[in-house]
Every structure is written in structure tokens, then in C-alpha cells.
Design an enzyme around this catalytic site. Structure first.
Site, PDB file in Angstrom:
ATOM      1  N   LYS A 129     -68.841  12.072 -32.217  1.00 31.89           N
ATOM      2  CA  LYS A 129     -69.104  13.231 -32.154  1.00 31.89           C
ATOM      3  C   LYS A 129     -68.367  13.218 -32.961  1.00 31.89           C
ATOM      4  O   LYS A 129     -67.369  13.084 -33.026  1.00 31.89           O
ATOM      5  CB  LYS A 129     -68.559  14.145 -30.726  1.00 31.89           C
ATOM      6  CG  LYS A 129     -69.345  15.795 -30.973  1.00 31.89           C
ATOM      7  CD  LYS A 129     -68.823  16.537 -29.724  1.00 31.89           C
ATOM      8  CE  LYS A 129     -68.961  17.695 -30.309  1.00 31.89           C
ATOM      9  NZ  LYS A 129     -68.974  18.654 -28.786  1.00 31.89           N
ATOM     10  N   SER A 204     -71.912  21.856 -28.082  1.00 34.81           N
ATOM     11  CA  SER A 204     -71.717  21.522 -29.359  1.00 34.81           C
ATOM     12  C   SER A 204     -72.027  19.684 -29.328  1.00 34.81           C
ATOM     13  O   SER A 204     -71.979  19.367 -30.599  1.00 34.81           O
ATOM     14  CB  SER A 204     -70.718  21.739 -29.975  1.00 34.81           C
ATOM     15  OG  SER A 204     -69.727  20.786 -28.804  1.00 34.81           O
ATOM     16  N   SER A 228     -70.748  21.446 -24.169  1.00 35.54           N
ATOM     17  CA  SER A 228     -70.878  20.188 -24.657  1.00 35.54           C
ATOM     18  C   SER A 228     -71.180  19.123 -24.611  1.00 35.54           C
ATOM     19  O   SER A 228     -72.300  18.737 -25.993  1.00 35.54           O
ATOM     20  CB  SER A 228     -69.839  20.794 -25.802  1.00 35.54           C
ATOM     21  OG  SER A 228     -69.557  22.296 -26.105  1.00 35.54           O
TER      22      SER A 228
END
Length: 536
Positions: A129, A204, A228
Site C-alpha cells: 500500500k 483505504s 481500511s
């Protein structure tokens, strides 16, 4: 209970009840579902970390071959997903070749075994990420204002994965500053769900969810302050684990906070298609000292685990929320029926008082004054900054802002204390601290709770607001610091992933992972967006 907040929740429920059936029946009928990604053709893409390591260790497979296969898969699906921010494919292939040379240099099988004992992820590709710093790679985190920023050093968890031998392939898409459950930014554009391009992959860790769900990542690293990891895992049909609070370091992540208690809420964790890999990945990411706190090496007897379940929030609180989707409720019922058939002690939970779940959940985020803001200043609580944020939201809705609407809404929630007074925030924070003890008593050292990860499967682009107001389903457990594993439980009639959360008491992560492993065995775990077309 805060009247204004609850009116918003009831309004969202009303819209969902009235609008969603019309959208699904007339505007987006089932035939409009578009799955664009190609099928998996290489059997290597269907194998877990553990199986691939066995093949590398026995020299039946080279790291270069494996890395090249994953690169080819990423290149074939990313044009349909837009999940990749920046790749390092050339460097990754060079590192894979170096790894193969290292394995070849071993004089005996015992030397190879020792090498893999010291570096358990040797030669295995990983995706990262973007907000979890990877040295030299993009560190913009979806923000125009950070467009040219590169990570100066690896974040703590990334560093541990690399020391263990993992080879990073890329950094993946996030919402702006990670402040949304919809991964759609002015900098990188819209990231798509591999099961339906009309729907969001979540956030996210949206890019990680999309790539892993598409079979384009062996495993990924995500971060979680309000769901997330778990929300993309639900929407993209994969496993994701939010570790216990206070055990993992999020050093090197952006955004972050100088609050010494931030580690209670904010964690990094693994995302994978394979439940069997989660425990080992967690050990590596945690480091030896922290992993020992979780006792991940201790065997867990499945029949010793006591299982409780709930189908959502209850009473007035449950009525105010958008109802939990029937397929998600059914997945919990199916799981409990199966576990009970194995002889486990299974019963419906008498949950502690969660009437103020929304308020307690949002108070945890609203109290993070030391976390980075989109619109920074010396007095983030000032009324002028609230007005500026409101004006930016108006500009964003008109397409005239350099910031995304969802991130600005998140910013407004923080600057206004989630529309609550300071005294109320303190009250709800106190309630949440007391609730930790109640959940410890409920679950003990051998219990788990099956609970909806979120109330709905993946929503359509621009309609994530309907799921946003159910975020206390996930955020609540960040506030409480409890470990949670999302478990995929198949696809609904529209071909969208459904699943559930397995929740444990603090530091009882291994119980969540053991139940996830059994549910994967019984129900099949990850289901690919399109059937495989394997080359024999």
C-alpha cells in the site's frame, strides 16, 4: 446518543431503502455487471506462500519465474483496475535472480533449509500500500499536494518483510491521505473492483484489495485505522487481518500521528487470498518481540474455541443503521452452523452496551488532533479552519478543489469533533475504554465473536456514502483495540463477495486466524472474479 449524528444515519437509511432497490432494478440491472479482468492461466498464481516456499526450497521453482508470473498478471489486470501507483518490476526481477543465485550457492539441503528458516519469505513477491513507505517509491498517498514526494526509507513493517526475503513489486492506490472508503483521487483516478468495474474496491487499502482480489498479488500489506484493511477485504473477497492494538508499529506510514496512544487505534496488517498464510505474515510484520505477545507460535485447538455471534447492532441502534444485507447475515449463520457441527460451543452473543457505537467510534477519530490534516495550520480546531474546510467541500462538489470530497468530509468530521462537544467526546471515549474490559470478559482467552464486517457488499462508485455511515461496524474495533480477521464466504447472486468478521479479545489474534482457516477449508475462501483457465 447524539441527535444530529443519528438523524444523518436515519436519513442515509431512508435513502438506501428508497433509492437502492430502484438503482439495482432499473438503472443497474444484473446484466450491467461488468467483469473485465482476464482469467488466471498460470497455476502458480493459485498457490499460497507456504506451497510456493516449498517449491522454492526444493528448487522446483525459481524466484525469477514466480516474480515474472506475478508481473505479467499485474500488467494484464491493472489496465482494468487502475490499482498500481508505481512499479519496480525491473528491480524486482534483478532481486529475484540474486535470490536464485543465493539458493543455488547452498551446498546441501540443510543449508537451504537454514536459509529459509532465517528468511521465511525469501524470493516471494509482495505488493505494498502506497501509504506504507517503500524506499524510493511514490509516497504521495493520492494527494496532488504530495505529487512528487518519494519515500526516503522503508516503513517498519515493510523493512521486516524485506529482511525476511520478500520482494516488493509495486506500491498500490489509496484514497487521498487514506481518508475515505472509496479509492478515487484527483492524482491517480478511480480504482475499480475486480468483481464489478461499476463498484468500488473499498479503502483505504483499495489498491491492495483490488490486486489481491484479482489474483495479481501473492499477499499485500495494508493499514487500518477505521476498517481500511477489512473493508477492501470484504468488497474484494479476500482475507485481511487487523491486529490487536498497541502491538504493531506504524512507523513510516503517512498519515501518522505523534500521539503516543495512536498504536491502539492504528495498525498495519496482512492482506491475502489464503488464510493459511496470515499467521506467518503477521509474525514477520510484527517482529519477534511483538509476535511473542500474540503467541502466534502456540498451536490452537479448534474445538477449544467458544464461538459467539451477532447479526448486527441491536435495538434502537440497529434500527437506525442501514440493515445488514441478508447474504451477509446468512454467511454468519452458515459459519455458526458449520462450527457447531464440529462440536464447538456456539451461541448467540449478549453483547455489551453498543447503543452509542457510532458516537464511540467517531470519538476515536475525532480525538486524533495530532494526525496530519489536509489543510494544516497551527490551530486545527479554529472555526476559521472549519469554514475553510466547508468551502473546500463546496468547491470540490463543483470540481474546483485540489482535494477530494470524501477526504474533506473526513477532515470536517475531525475539525468539528464529529459534531460533538469536547465534553461529549470525552464521555464517549470513557465509555469505549470501559467497553474494552466488557469485551475481554465476554470473549476471554478462548472466545471469538462472529459479526458483520460491514452492513453491505461493495457499493457502486459515488454511492459509498451509504456504507460510510455504517463505518462503526469496523471503526468500533479500532477504538477497542481488538483483533479482527475478515473471512470471505462466497459470492452473492450478483457475483459480489460477501463475508464476516472474526473478532477476539486483545492479543488473541491466533484464535481469529484459526477460525478463519477452518472457514476457508469449509467454504472455499477466495472465489476468483472469473473462472480460471489454467495451462496444464
Amino acid at each position: 446518543m447524539e441527535i444530529f449524528l443519528r438523524l444523518l444515519v436515519v436519513l442515509v437509511k431512508f435513502v438506501a431503502l428508497c433509492v437502492c432497490p430502484l438503482l439495482e432494478a432499473f438503472v443497474y440491472p444484473p446484466k450491467s455487471r461488468r467483469t473485465l479482468i482476464p482469467p488466471i492461466r498460470s497455476r502458480l498464481l493459485t498457490l499460497s506462500v507456504q506451497e510456493l516456499r516449498r517449491r522454492l526450497q526444493s528448487r522446483q521453482l525459481t524466484s525469477a519465474e514466480l516474480v515474472r508470473t506475478y508481473i505479467e498478471r499485474i500488467e494484464s489486470v491493472n489496465k482494468h483496475l487502475n490499482a498500481l501507483v508505481e512499479s519496480r518490476f525491473t528491480a524486482a526481477l534483478e532481486e529475484a535472480i540474486e535470490t536464485d543465485d543465493l539458493i543455488a550457492s547452498c551446498q546441501s539441503a540443510a543449508d537451504v533449509e537454514k536459509l529459509f528458516a532465517e528468511r521465511p519469505l525469501l524470493g516471494l513477491p509482495v505488493t505494498i500500500k502506497e501509504s506504507c513507505a517503500l524506499e524510493g517509491m511514490s509516497f504521495a498517498v493520492g494527494s496532488l499536494s504530495r505529487k512528487n514526494i518519494k519515500a526516503k526509507a522503508d516503513g517498519e513493517a515493510v523493512k521486516r518483510l524485506k529482511i525476511a526475503g520478500a520482494i516488493p513489486l509495486l506500491v498500490s492506490a489509496t484514497p487521498e491521505y487514506c481518508f475515505s472508503i472509496e479509492t478515487d483521487t484527483l492524482l491517480n483516478g478511480k480504482c475499480l473492483n475486480p468483481y464489478d468495474s461499476e463498484r468500488i474496491p473499498g479503502g483505504s487499502s483499495g489498491g491492495e484489495g483490488s490486486l489481491n482480489g484479482a489474483g495479481a498479488s501473492l499477499f499485500g500489506i495494508g493499514s487500518d485505522i477505521g476498517g481500511s484493511i477489512r473493508i477492501p477485504s470484504l468488497y474484494c473477497g479476500i482475507f485481511g487481518h487487523k491486529p490487536s492494538g498497541g502491538v504493531f508499529s506504524a512507523k513510516g506510514h503517512f498519515p501518522n500521528s505523534s500521539d503516543p496512544n495512536i498504536g491502539h487505534y492504528f495498525v498495519e496488517g496482512p492482506i491475502s487470498r489464503f488464510a493459511e498464510d496470515l499467521s506467518e505474515l503477521l509474525q514477520v510484520m510484527a517482529g519477534k518481540e511483538n509476535a511473542s505477545k500474540l503467541r502466534l507460535d502456540e498451536p490452537v485447538q479448534l474445538n477449544q474455541i467458544k464461538v459467539q455471534y451477532a447479526l448486527g447492532f441491536e435495538g434502537i441502534n440497529g434500527w437506525m443503521h442501514v440493515a445488514v444485507d441478508k447474504d451477509i447475515r446468512n454467511s454468519i449463520c452458515n459459519a455458526t452452523t458449520h462450527l457447531k457441527s464440529l462440536g464447538l460451543d456456539v451461541k448467540k452473543a449478549k453483547l455489551p452496551n453498543l447503543d452509542n457505537s457510532m458516537e464511540m467510534a467517531l470519538s476515536g477519530i475525532a480525538g486524533q488532533d495530532l494526525m496530519d490534516y489536509l489543510l494544516p495550520d497551527e490551530n486545527p480546531e479554529g472555526s476559521g479552519k472549519v469554514r475553510e474546510t466547508l468551502w473546500e467541500i463546496v468547491k470540490s462538489l463543483r470540481g474546483q478543489s485540489n482535494y477530494t470530497t470524501n477526504a474533506l468530509i473526513f477532515e470536517l468530521m475531525r475539525r468539528t469533533g464529529a459534531f460533538m462537544s469536547k465534553s461529549k467526546l470525552n464521555q464517549y471515549m470513557m465509555e469505549s475504554r470501559e467497553l474494552i474490559g466488557e469485551f475481554e470478559n465476554l470473549l476471554g482467552d478462548n472466545g471469538v465473536l462472529l459479526f458483520p464486517t460491514l452492513n453491505l457488499p461493495a457499493p457502486r462508485h459515488k454511492w459509498s456514502i451509504l456504507s460510510l455511515w455504517g463505518v462503526d461496524y469496523t471503526l468500533m474495533f479500532n477504538v477497542l483495540g481488538l483483533p479482527v480477521t475478515h473471512v470471505p464466504m462466497g459470492l452473492n447472486e450478483r457475483g459480489l463477495p460477501i463475508g464476516l468478521s472474526v473478532i477476539g479479545a486483545p492479543n488473541q489474534d491466533r484464535l481469529c486466524l484459526r477460525v478463519a482457516l477452518e472457514l476457508e477449508r469449509a467454504f472455499g475462501g477466495w472465489k476468483p472474479p472469473v473462472p480460471h483457465d489454467l495451462d496444464d
